[in-house]
Scaffold this motif. Structure first.
Motif, mmCIF file in Angstrom:
data_model
loop_
_atom_site.group_PDB
_atom_site.id
_atom_site.type_symbol
_atom_site.label_atom_id
_atom_site.label_comp_id
_atom_site.label_asym_id
_atom_site.label_seq_id
_atom_site.Cartn_x
_atom_site.Cartn_y
_atom_site.Cartn_z
ATOM 1 N N TYR A 42 0.821 -1.198 0.000
ATOM 2 C CA TYR A 42 0.000 0.000 0.000
ATOM 3 C C TYR A 42 0.867 1.265 0.000
ATOM 4 O O TYR A 42 0.570 2.240 -0.705
ATOM 5 C CB TYR A 42 -0.912 -0.021 1.225
ATOM 6 C CG TYR A 42 -1.755 1.214 1.385
ATOM 7 C CD1 TYR A 42 -2.902 1.407 0.607
ATOM 8 C CD2 TYR A 42 -1.409 2.203 2.307
ATOM 9 C CE1 TYR A 42 -3.665 2.547 0.762
ATOM 10 C CE2 TYR A 42 -2.174 3.340 2.457
ATOM 11 C CZ TYR A 42 -3.316 3.512 1.681
ATOM 12 O OH TYR A 42 -4.070 4.646 1.821
ATOM 13 N N GLN A 43 1.965 1.225 0.786
ATOM 14 C CA GLN A 43 2.880 2.376 0.804
ATOM 15 C C GLN A 43 3.515 2.601 -0.570
ATOM 16 O O GLN A 43 3.644 3.742 -1.040
ATOM 17 C CB GLN A 43 3.956 2.162 1.866
ATOM 18 C CG GLN A 43 3.440 2.255 3.296
ATOM 19 C CD GLN A 43 4.535 1.997 4.312
ATOM 20 O OE1 GLN A 43 5.490 1.285 4.040
ATOM 21 N NE2 GLN A 43 4.378 2.593 5.489
ATOM 22 N N ARG A 45 2.321 1.826 -3.461
ATOM 23 C CA ARG A 45 1.303 2.322 -4.379
ATOM 24 C C ARG A 45 1.007 3.800 -4.131
ATOM 25 O O ARG A 45 0.901 4.603 -5.076
ATOM 26 C CB ARG A 45 0.036 1.485 -4.207
ATOM 27 C CG ARG A 45 -1.093 1.833 -5.169
ATOM 28 C CD ARG A 45 -2.204 0.816 -5.042
ATOM 29 N NE ARG A 45 -3.298 1.117 -5.944
ATOM 30 C CZ ARG A 45 -4.304 1.955 -5.695
ATOM 31 N NH1 ARG A 45 -4.364 2.568 -4.516
ATOM 32 N NH2 ARG A 45 -5.241 2.170 -6.583
ATOM 33 N N GLN A 46 0.881 4.184 -2.838
ATOM 34 C CA GLN A 46 0.566 5.565 -2.522
ATOM 35 C C GLN A 46 1.695 6.508 -2.946
ATOM 36 O O GLN A 46 1.445 7.611 -3.453
ATOM 37 C CB GLN A 46 0.287 5.713 -1.023
ATOM 38 C CG GLN A 46 -0.984 5.008 -0.570
ATOM 39 C CD GLN A 46 -2.214 5.531 -1.309
ATOM 40 O OE1 GLN A 46 -2.415 6.741 -1.426
ATOM 41 N NE2 GLN A 46 -3.017 4.608 -1.834
ATOM 42 N N LEU A 49 1.589 6.838 -6.803
ATOM 43 C CA LEU A 49 0.463 7.656 -7.248
ATOM 44 C C LEU A 49 0.662 9.114 -6.878
ATOM 45 O O LEU A 49 0.273 10.025 -7.632
ATOM 46 C CB LEU A 49 -0.842 7.129 -6.628
ATOM 47 C CG LEU A 49 -1.290 5.738 -7.101
ATOM 48 C CD1 LEU A 49 -2.555 5.301 -6.361
ATOM 49 C CD2 LEU A 49 -1.510 5.737 -8.613
ATOM 50 N N ALA A 50 1.292 9.372 -5.723
ATOM 51 C CA ALA A 50 1.554 10.759 -5.324
ATOM 52 C C ALA A 50 2.519 11.422 -6.286
ATOM 53 O O ALA A 50 2.344 12.590 -6.674
ATOM 54 C CB ALA A 50 2.083 10.796 -3.893
#
Length: 434
Positions: A42-43, A45-46, A49-50
């Protein structure tokens, strides 16, 4: 092999506790590993995307991403594959990007990556798999540590619970241990657990049977001493008369009386020993198949001299073999006492018949005499030890039918008294099927 019930219980509890802790620990470890992996993904991916939405990487953000202590590596390529940015130099950085989550191996080092594409560039955030695994294992171990710390406390709790559970049993054992040989009072059974109560109930039943057996023995010894006192006193007097006899006729008469007294005393002692051997607590002999007809024939032969002496007729009807399971010596004593009683208590010249037959597959012994019989009101008492209807009879000891009853009970035989077709008493014993 461990004989301690408490040790067995404690080992069992500890084994179950260890197994449960192991299963819970492994389950928790694997669950935390999976959750940590999901969090790390999840980290990734975030972050990707950021950076995609941010457009350009500012100078201060680039310095932060280039920090050696940061596990993540950010790479940016143009759509034609030219590298335009890397957060820090690394000899084994992934040289290609797979959109979405992927695991790439570069020169033996595994990377977990997440890549996202824009119309102008491709952004990839990567993290070494080894670091992810180390962090995930550390988090999983931290979640298992409370179980490891709790295990000794659970072991102590199990030891205390086992002691508490077995305390009623220890109290029962202490109560039995503190008693002396004469204390046969029942053990207290109030408030005992369901598992201990049957044991105490069985012990109380045993104590009750022991008390009854001791009472019977004390009564037997007291009655035997009382019964022996009279014939021994008579023998002493008869010996004194023999010593004072002056003429041959008186001496011969005294000698005959002494001989008869000795015979009565010997018979009484013999019957006392037979009754003691027939008691429920006596040493039992393993039952064996016996021919009841042959056994009765041999026992009746011992009574022929008494029948001749009294001028009585003794007949046996045992035409075919009849098998019975039992103790030969005890059954012989039973038959001999029945025949002897019938001869002694019937008047001289009486008729005594013994019959051995099979009734519905069960052996039966029947004794009939032409004597006076026994009134129905007294038949329940004639089996008592030392019970005599008439103290002036043939010098009987009152033990014959008591011996018969004891032997019959040992062999599971049903004994009944009734009126005989000969006019006297009929004694019938029905044995179990062999």
């Amino acid at each position: 092999m461990i004989n301690s019930l408490r040790a067995r219980l404690l080992i069992t509890l500890l084994g179950l506790l260890a197994a449960a802790a192991l299963v819970m620990g492994l389950s928790t470890y694997r669950s935390v590993l999976a959750e940590t992996e999901t969090l790390f993904d999840y980290q990734l991916r975030q972050m990707a995307l950021a950076l995609r939405d941010q457009g350009e990487i500012a100078a201060n953000q680039a310095r932060a991403l280039a920090d050696e202590q940061l596990d993540f590596v950010v790479q940016i390529w143009t759509v034609d594959g030219r590298s335009i940015y890397a957060s820090r130099a690394h000899t084994n950085l992934p040289a290609r990007a797979l959109l979405g989550l992927a695991e790439i191996n570069v020169n033996g080092q595994a990377w977990r990556t997440f890549s996202v594409a824009t119309p102008e560039r491709i952004i990839q955030v990567a993290q070494p798999v080894q670091i992810r695994q180390q962090l995930a294992a550390a988090a999983a171990l931290r979640s298992v540590v409370p179980l490891l710390l709790l295990a000794p406390l659970m072991a102590l709790l199990g030891w205390w619970l086992s002691a508490l559970t077995l305390r009623p049993l220890q109290q029962v054992a202490a109560g039995v241990r503190e008693r002396d040989a004469q204390s046969l009072a029942p053990l207290p059974s109030e408030g005992l657990p369901d598992e201990v109560a049957p044991l105490v109930t069985a012990l109380n039943a045993l104590l009750q049977r022991l008390g009854q057996s001791l009472d019977q023995q004390r009564s037997f010894v007291a009655d035997a001493a009382h019964e022996l006192r009279s014939p021994l006193t008579a023998l002493k007097l008869q010996a004194q008369l023999l010593a004072r006899a002056t003429d041959p006729a008186t001496r011969e008469e005294a000698m005959a009386a002494l001989t008869a007294g000795i015979e009565r005393a010997a018979r009484l002692v013999e019957q006392l020993l037979a009754l003691a051997r027939a008691e429920p607590g006596a040493l039992a002999v393993a039952p064996q198949p016996l021919d009841l007809s042959e056994l009765v024939r041999e026992a009746v032969a011992d009574c022929v001299p008494l029948a001749r002496q009294r001028g009585s007729e003794l007949q046996l009807f045992a035409e075919r073999p009849v098998t019975v399971l039992g103790d030969r010596a005890a059954l012989t004593a039973l038959v001999r006492n029945l025949a002897d009683n019938a001869l002694r208590y019937a008047p001289p010249g009486a008729r005594v018949e013994l019959r051995v037959e099979q009734v519905e597959g069960r052996p039966r012994l029947q004794v009939d005499d032409s004597g006076p019989g026994i009134p129905p009101a007294e038949r329940a008492h004639v089996f008592d030890r030392f019970y005599r209807r008439n103290l002036s009879d043939e010098g009987g000891s009152g033990l014959g039918l008591a011996i018969v009853r004891q032997v019959a009970e040992r062999h599971g035989a049903a004994i009944t008294l009734g009126d005989s077709v000969l006019g006297g008493l009929q004694v019938s014993l029905l044995f179990p099927e062999a």
